[in-house]
Design an enzyme around this catalytic site. Structure first.
Site, short mmCIF file in Angstrom:
data_model
loop_
_atom_site.label_atom_id
_atom_site.label_comp_id
_atom_site.label_asym_id
_atom_site.label_seq_id
_atom_site.Cartn_x
_atom_site.Cartn_y
_atom_site.Cartn_z
CE LYS A 311 -3.74 -1.92 2.90
NZ LYS A 311 -4.88 -1.75 1.99
NE ARG A 385 -11.03 -9.71 -2.00
CZ ARG A 385 -11.46 -8.80 -2.91
NH1 ARG A 385 -11.70 -9.18 -4.15
NH2 ARG A 385 -11.62 -7.55 -2.56
#
Length: 537
Positions: A311, A385
């Site tokens: 990120k 996920r």
């Protein structure tokens, strides 16, 4: 962390003289008006309370607060010194705006009505204003003056029935929250003692429920606000074990060895770049009269660097909050154990730290989720996920009637719905709408979202059963939901709650919501369990 204790009283303002009394101001048709509950304070001041508040600029606008020193008013109000409540009136009155009365909320002989959320926000804003700049305590626990005593706040807001009483109590308790674990130069806020003034039926039960919810939400806020070096997967698992021991829950924790033996490839892959190994926690609450079973699964990424798909630095600043879903599930289990609804509830906390270490998973790695389905990892920053996929696949063995996962899953959620509204997706429209209705009853903002089948094609992989991201960035929140749907057992009702925005407040505090961790979704999860027990969901 501020210690807040809740008491109830059917007398104004209670058995012990408070330091502060909170009263409500309403936006009336012709200007500000006193809200129900303020009458005793107004009587003690000879009917001058509204005029004093208006002189300070009180309009009744929602969450607007003003402070009034009562001693000058007691000295000038005709007959005030002889008023029954004057001798026990607090030295400070805080007025808080309730906005306009809610249409259709009036009760028989009760006057104007107010939505529970308006009352929660008003109570929270008022207590927050007191805690930020506390009044000097009138007396300590022994009855003598002292600065170290808890600040005593009497909540004289509308509490004419159980719903209003619970709303005022919960808002006040949550408004008193502060996180001071790491403060060394700033004095910690004082502890607070709230007294709920109410004559309504069911007040005591409402207060107990509010305290239970507030304790759990405080736990979640503390966990989310804790620095990631102090909250690694093993620490989160230990906290779950503590909650289980304190509340009679069954608990099982799988470490990295147990995860490998069980074939939990998603959790292992996400955690393999960190020196802090992952954990999968399973909690169980069982009721002897239950006929239904609910599974809650929470994303517990204790810090998310993005892994090798790193990120940008600014995007990492609040990634300690990426375990807010698992924390919410843990908090909800604590409340459920205390309230004891007639439903079985199984909870999974899928905990890992997503770091770009030498052993980190790589884009193009193929992993095998629990149960055998394979996933091509194209982006290591789509890691939540993967850990949830393991938990959802494992939940099939519990034969649940409903599965609900909760996660700070996608930045696309806050882009689509803002920072105060969560998204709800499901494999059945009736389930989705039922979850939204449960959230509404709990007082949390959730919005129904679709799972368009055409977006599923973007998750096709050339080499595995599916990829963890789509090449098309459109509908990112929905694609995340579609990925998770692949790991829900056929025929099982399932809903996905994306709380990426509401879980962490990066802006200023408002109502009963502080800056930082909010405790989002705890109330909704508890309500879901109660609604399943009641046959509403």
């Amino acid at each position: 962390m501020v210690t807040t204790r809740l008491l109830t009283s059917d007398a104004f303002p209670g058995s012990a003289r408070p330091d502060v009394i909170v009263v409500g101001i309403v936006q009336g048709a012709h200007g500000p008006e006193l809200a129900p509950g303020a009458e005793p304070a107004d009587k003690a001041l000879g009917g001058t309370l509204l005029a004093a508040a208006a002189a300070l600029g009180a309009t009744g606008k929602a969450e607007q607060t003003n402070k009034i020193a009562t001693s000058p008013l007691l000295g000038t109000a005709p007959g005030a010194a002889q008023a029954p409540a004057a001798s026990s009136l607090a030295p400070v009155i805080v007025t808080v705006g309730l906005g306009r009365p809610a249409a259709g909320q009036d009760g028989p002989g009760q006057g104007p009505g107010f939505s529970p959320e308006a009352l929660r926000r008003a109570a929270g804003a008022a207590v927050r204003a007191v805690v930020k700049h506390p009044a000097k305590p009138v007396r300590n626990s022994d009855g003598d003056p002292g600065q170290d005593a808890a600040v005593r706040i009497a909540l004289a807001l509308p509490a004419r029935n159980a719903a209003e009483a619970e709303a005022v109590a919960l808002g006040g308790l949550l408004g008193g929250y502060a996180f001071s674990r790491y403060r060394t130069t700033v004095p910690a806020p004082p502890s607070t003692e709230l007294t709920l003034a109410s004559n309504g039926d069911g007040t005591a039960a409402a207060a107990r429920r509010a305290q239970s919810l507030a304790d759990a939400i405080t736990l979640v806020r503390d966990l989310v606000n804790t620095g990631p070096s102090d909250l690694v997967p093993a620490t989160l698992a230990e906290e779950a074990e503590r909650v289980a021991a304190d509340h009679g829950l069954d608990v099982e924790v799988l470490d990295e060895k147990g995860l490998a033996e069980g074939g939990f490839g998603g959790i292992l892959a996400v955690g393999q770049g960190s020196v802090h190994p992952p954990r999968l926690v399973r909690l169980a609450y069982r009721h002897p009269g239950a006929t239904k079973t609910v599974v809650f699964a929470g994303k517990g990424i204790t810090f998310d660097s993005g892994g090798l798909s790193l990120k940008p630095p600014k995007s990492m600043e609040h990634m300690k909050s990426d375990m807010a879903g698992a924390a919410a599930v843990l908090g909800a289990m604590q409340v459920i154990a205390e309230l004891a609804p007639a439903v079985n509830v199984i909870a999974y906390l899928a905990a890992a730290e997503n770091m770009p270490g030498g052993g980190a998973q790589r884009p193009a790695d193929i992993i095998t989720i629990h149960g055998g389905k394979t996933v091509e990892v194209l982006n290591t920053d789509a890691e939540g996920r993967l850990v949830l996929a393991d938990a959802l696949a494992r939940s099939a063995a519990d034969s649940p009637d409903l599965v609900v996962d909760v996660a700070t899953l996608t930045g696309a959620q806050s882009v689509a719905l803002g920072r105060r509204t969560a998204g709800v997706m499901a494999n059945d429209d009736e389930v989705r709408d039922g979850i939204v209705a449960s959230a509404g009853r709990a007082g949390e903002a959730f919005w129904p979202m679709p799972l368009p089948d055409e977006l599923r094609d973007g998750l096709d992989s050339d080499v595995a059963d599916l990829a963890n991201v789509s090449q098309d960035r459109s509908g990112g929140m929905l694609v995340g939901g579609l990925f998770l749907r692949e790991f829900v057992a056929e025929g099982t009702r399932w809903a996905h709650l994306d709380i990426a925005g509401p879980a962490f407040n990066e802006e200023g505090p408002h109502g009963y919501t502080p800056k930082g961790g909010t405790g989002a979704a705890v109330r909704t999860l508890v309500q879901i369990a109660e609604d399943v027990a009641a046959g509403r969901l």
